[in-house]
Design a protein around this motif. Structure first.
Motif, PDB file in Angstrom:
ATOM      1  N   GLU A 134      -0.047  -5.355   3.025  1.00 10.98           N
ATOM      2  CA  GLU A 134      -1.197  -5.681   3.125  1.00 10.98           C
ATOM      3  C   GLU A 134      -1.671  -7.249   4.040  1.00 10.98           C
ATOM      4  O   GLU A 134      -2.574  -7.307   5.180  1.00 10.98           O
TER       5      GLU A 134
ATOM      6  N   ASP B  88       0.965  -1.036  -0.386  1.00 12.59           N
ATOM      7  CA  ASP B  88      -0.914  -0.261  -0.099  1.00 12.59           C
ATOM      8  C   ASP B  88       0.232   1.289   0.250  1.00 12.59           C
ATOM      9  O   ASP B  88       1.533   1.468   1.010  1.00 12.59           O
ATOM     10  N   PHE B  89       1.105   2.293  -0.582  1.00 12.87           N
ATOM     11  CA  PHE B  89       1.883   3.255  -1.395  1.00 12.87           C
ATOM     12  C   PHE B  89       1.840   3.852  -1.127  1.00 12.87           C
ATOM     13  O   PHE B  89       2.252   4.995  -0.157  1.00 12.87           O
ATOM     14  N   GLU B  90       0.415   4.417  -0.275  1.00 16.35           N
ATOM     15  CA  GLU B  90      -0.343   5.575   0.493  1.00 16.35           C
ATOM     16  C   GLU B  90       0.250   5.215   2.074  1.00 16.35           C
ATOM     17  O   GLU B  90       0.505   6.457   2.670  1.00 16.35           O
ATOM     18  N   ASN B  91       0.140   4.962   3.159  1.00 19.05           N
ATOM     19  CA  ASN B  91       0.510   3.642   3.965  1.00 19.05           C
ATOM     20  C   ASN B  91       1.885   3.379   4.449  1.00 19.05           C
ATOM     21  O   ASN B  91       2.045   3.465   6.146  1.00 19.05           O
ATOM     22  N   PHE B  92       2.409   3.201   3.271  1.00 20.60           N
ATOM     23  CA  PHE B  92       3.822   2.235   3.014  1.00 20.60           C
ATOM     24  C   PHE B  92       3.620   1.085   4.245  1.00 20.60           C
ATOM     25  O   PHE B  92       4.333   1.466   5.321  1.00 20.60           O
ATOM     26  N   LYS B  93       2.584   0.482   3.729  1.00 25.44           N
ATOM     27  CA  LYS B  93       2.569  -0.769   4.443  1.00 25.44           C
ATOM     28  C   LYS B  93       2.132  -2.164   4.005  1.00 25.44           C
ATOM     29  O   LYS B  93       1.468  -2.460   2.690  1.00 25.44           O
TER      30      LYS B  93
END
Length: 64
Positions: A34, A27-32
């Protein structure tokens, strides 16, 4: 006769599959990731395949 070196096709396929899964699960928005547990396995496999491909590419050949 010159000895040509090529990239190991099996390692390359594994590298492409694990790399694509890492990109899909990140997830590039939260840098995490899944699914952190399976993605760490993908990451370790990706790094190992990258190291093996690089090692085989730069392996010294015996000169005749």
């Amino acid at each position: 006769m010159k000895n040509t070196k090529g990239i190991n096709f099996f390692f390359l396929i594994i590298l492409i599959i694990t790399g694509s899964k890492l990109c899909q699960h990140f997830d590039f928005e939260n840098f995490k990731f899944e699914k952190p547990a399976i993605d760490m396995i993908y990451l370790v496999t990706f790094i190992a395949m990258m190291a093996l491909i690089i090692k085989d590419f730069f392996k010294k050949t015996d000169k005749e």
